[in-house]
Design an enzyme around this catalytic site. Structure first.
Site, PDB file in Angstrom:
ATOM      1  N   THR A  11      13.427   1.231  10.297  1.00 36.33           N
ATOM      2  CA  THR A  11      13.506   2.352  10.080  1.00 36.33           C
ATOM      3  C   THR A  11      13.730   3.126  11.804  1.00 36.33           C
ATOM      4  O   THR A  11      14.837   3.958  11.947  1.00 36.33           O
ATOM      5  CB  THR A  11      12.701   3.475   9.805  1.00 36.33           C
ATOM      6  OG1 THR A  11      12.238   3.391   8.209  1.00 36.33           O
ATOM      7  CG2 THR A  11      12.788   5.427   9.622  1.00 36.33           C
ATOM      8  N   ASP A  55      16.131  -4.123   6.964  1.00 35.93           N
ATOM      9  CA  ASP A  55      15.047  -3.504   6.388  1.00 35.93           C
ATOM     10  C   ASP A  55      13.815  -4.409   7.087  1.00 35.93           C
ATOM     11  O   ASP A  55      14.541  -4.951   6.088  1.00 35.93           O
ATOM     12  CB  ASP A  55      15.672  -2.577   5.125  1.00 35.93           C
ATOM     13  CG  ASP A  55      14.506  -2.015   5.014  1.00 35.93           C
ATOM     14  OD1 ASP A  55      13.834  -2.600   4.609  1.00 35.93           O
ATOM     15  OD2 ASP A  55      14.709  -0.371   4.695  1.00 35.93           O
ATOM     16  N   SER A  56      12.883  -3.618   6.536  1.00 33.81           N
ATOM     17  CA  SER A  56      11.768  -4.965   6.740  1.00 33.81           C
ATOM     18  C   SER A  56      11.467  -5.440   5.091  1.00 33.81           C
ATOM     19  O   SER A  56      10.832  -6.686   5.070  1.00 33.81           O
ATOM     20  CB  SER A  56      10.708  -4.979   7.573  1.00 33.81           C
ATOM     21  OG  SER A  56      10.025  -3.742   7.029  1.00 33.81           O
ATOM     22  N   THR A  87       8.166  -0.699   8.872  1.00 32.86           N
ATOM     23  CA  THR A  87       6.859  -0.630   8.777  1.00 32.86           C
ATOM     24  C   THR A  87       6.564  -0.786   7.043  1.00 32.86           C
ATOM     25  O   THR A  87       5.695  -1.409   7.070  1.00 32.86           O
ATOM     26  CB  THR A  87       6.721   0.548   8.517  1.00 32.86           C
ATOM     27  OG1 THR A  87       7.121   1.519   7.849  1.00 32.86           O
ATOM     28  CG2 THR A  87       7.109   2.160  10.165  1.00 32.86           C
ATOM     29  N   ASP A  88       8.051  -0.852   6.246  1.00 36.50           N
ATOM     30  CA  ASP A  88       7.173  -1.745   4.617  1.00 36.50           C
ATOM     31  C   ASP A  88       6.191  -2.496   5.119  1.00 36.50           C
ATOM     32  O   ASP A  88       5.527  -3.357   4.089  1.00 36.50           O
ATOM     33  CB  ASP A  88       8.098  -1.703   3.929  1.00 36.50           C
ATOM     34  CG  ASP A  88       8.771  -0.313   3.839  1.00 36.50           C
ATOM     35  OD1 ASP A  88       7.774   0.553   3.874  1.00 36.50           O
ATOM     36  OD2 ASP A  88      10.349  -0.422   3.495  1.00 36.50           O
ATOM     37  N   ARG A 220      -6.068 -10.670  -6.016  1.00 29.85           N
ATOM     38  CA  ARG A 220      -6.590  -9.495  -5.776  1.00 29.85           C
ATOM     39  C   ARG A 220      -7.540  -8.881  -6.859  1.00 29.85           C
ATOM     40  O   ARG A 220      -7.210  -8.631  -7.985  1.00 29.85           O
ATOM     41  CB  ARG A 220      -5.394  -7.873  -5.885  1.00 29.85           C
ATOM     42  CG  ARG A 220      -4.129  -8.377  -5.055  1.00 29.85           C
ATOM     43  CD  ARG A 220      -3.487  -7.274  -4.316  1.00 29.85           C
ATOM     44  NE  ARG A 220      -4.076  -6.246  -3.661  1.00 29.85           N
ATOM     45  CZ  ARG A 220      -4.063  -4.845  -3.947  1.00 29.85           C
ATOM     46  NH1 ARG A 220      -3.189  -4.486  -4.119  1.00 29.85           N
ATOM     47  NH2 ARG A 220      -4.500  -3.822  -3.313  1.00 29.85           N
ATOM     48  N   GLN A 252      -9.391  -5.316  -4.389  1.00 29.06           N
ATOM     49  CA  GLN A 252      -8.030  -4.922  -5.141  1.00 29.06           C
ATOM     50  C   GLN A 252      -8.604  -3.430  -3.530  1.00 29.06           C
ATOM     51  O   GLN A 252      -7.339  -1.597  -3.321  1.00 29.06           O
ATOM     52  CB  GLN A 252      -8.054  -3.813  -6.010  1.00 29.06           C
ATOM     53  CG  GLN A 252      -7.636  -4.932  -6.590  1.00 29.06           C
ATOM     54  CD  GLN A 252      -7.295  -4.651  -7.856  1.00 29.06           C
ATOM     55  OE1 GLN A 252      -6.803  -3.603  -8.773  1.00 29.06           O
ATOM     56  NE2 GLN A 252      -7.334  -5.522  -9.123  1.00 29.06           N
ATOM     57  N   CYS A 253      -9.880  -3.227  -2.854  1.00 27.89           N
ATOM     58  CA  CYS A 253     -10.056  -2.035  -2.395  1.00 27.89           C
ATOM     59  C   CYS A 253      -9.363  -2.386  -0.964  1.00 27.89           C
ATOM     60  O   CYS A 253     -10.124  -2.875  -0.625  1.00 27.89           O
ATOM     61  CB  CYS A 253     -11.295  -1.486  -2.469  1.00 27.89           C
ATOM     62  SG  CYS A 253     -12.752  -1.435  -4.280  1.00 27.89           S
TER      63      CYS A 253
END
Ligand code: ASP
Length: 316
Positions: A11, A55-56, A87-88, A220, A252-253
């Site tokens: 971005t 785009d990442s 950022t993705d 996860r 997953q936390c």
């Protein structure tokens, strides 16, 4: 001082198009020139630009390798690095660099923006300036500089999809650097890993399928390391062990990590030889698994690497 800017896309360097924001050549370069001309950044700099800018969302380990090659090529001549990135998947790339680079003696600062430099009110210029300051002063290693925060590259995750303050990292006592006498880097191979999450009434056959096709699995788990106890998951886990497919268990936390052995409902993981990912982020776990798979095909060596804290990726 000379800072090497490695611009990959994202971005920060995008502009509006009829399809939405897309990378545009020259955007980051123009802002760097403006900041340098106005003395808002004082170091000299060079810019290395990926072709094409991406785009990442489209980043792959081949892009991580390209970034590491640029760092290697300029490691002697430059005092620090600023990697501009979408950022993705920024947290994946930061972790991948922290695992791939050995004995890096310069700060490598990964940054980006939530709003393009081409838009009014962009956060890109501030992040660039902060990243330059960090590249001039920080201790060697891979760090993320974003929204005024200076974060450990192997502990960071994207925590917000729209706010400028989009990243967080849990604390750790070790800098994101792997000590070595000489600087080197390990390229990522084309080994593939799957990130699989347990869920109520999940179909464990899908995990079994992954065991047959992937070289490794990040699993996860719930909370502190529990999984549904159905026969299917046990069979899949045992098959993974038999096939030498590493299963790296994480929570997953976002914070706290797993602690295998706390609950009987997680016992199958230890019984089937799953590796305790402690409180690693999902991004660090995935990058570390790919790093490990790129290092060796020997399950014993893979296990040893995965059980070793390489660059502060988990808290003690
Ligand atoms: N989709 C963009 C990217 O990751 C998002 C961003 O940079 O903020 O490249």
């Amino acid at each position: 001082m000379t800072i090497c800017v490695i611009h990959t896309g994202g971005t920060i360097g995008m502009a509006a198009t009829p399809d939405g924001f897309a990378p545009k050549e020259g955007v980051v370069e123009a802002e760097l020139k403006r900041l340098h001309d106005s003395r808002e950044i004082q170091s000299d700099y060079i810019v290395v630009t990926a072709a094409p800018l991406i785009d990442s969302a489209n980043a792959t380990p081949a892009d991580w390798n390209w970034i590491m090659r640029q760092i290697a090529a300029h490691h002697e001549a430059c005092d620090g690095f600023v990697v501009t990135h979408g950022t993705d998947t920024l947290a994946f790339t930061a972790a991948a660099l922290a695992f791939g680079l050995k004995g890096v003696r310069k700060p490598v600062i990964v940054t980006g923006a939530m709003l393009p430099l081409t838009e009014p009110g962009s956060d890109g210029s501030g992040n660039l300036q902060d990243a330059f300051s960090a590249a001039e002063r920080a201790e060697p290693g891979v760090w993320v500089q974003f929204a005024g925060k200076f974060l450990h590259g192997a502990r960071v995750w994207k925590s917000h999809s729209v706010a400028f303050d989009a990243f967080n990292a849990s604390p750790t006592d070790k800098a994101p650097v792997q000590p070595a006498e000489r600087f080197s880097f390990c390229e990522y191979s084309d080994a593939t890993a799957l990130i699989a999450a347990v869920a109520p009434a999940m179909n464990a056959d899908l995990i079994a399928l992954a065991v047959e096709h992937a070289s490794g699995i990040v699993l996860r788990c719930y909370g502190s390391g529990t999984v549904p106890e159905g026969v299917g998951l046990r069979k899949a886990m045992l098959r993974a062990r038999e096939k030498g497919v590493p299963v790296l268990a994480v929570s997953q936390c976002a914070e706290g990590g797993i602690s295998l052995g706390t609950y009987a409902a997680g016992a199958v993981l230890a019984q089937a030889g799953a590796i305790d990912g402690r409180d690693m982020t999902l991004e660090a776990a995935y990058a570390k698994l790919l790093h490990t798979l790129s290092q060796s095909e020997d399950p014993a060596i893979q296990r040893k690497l995965l059980e070793t804290r390489l660059c502060g990726e988990w808290a003690l």
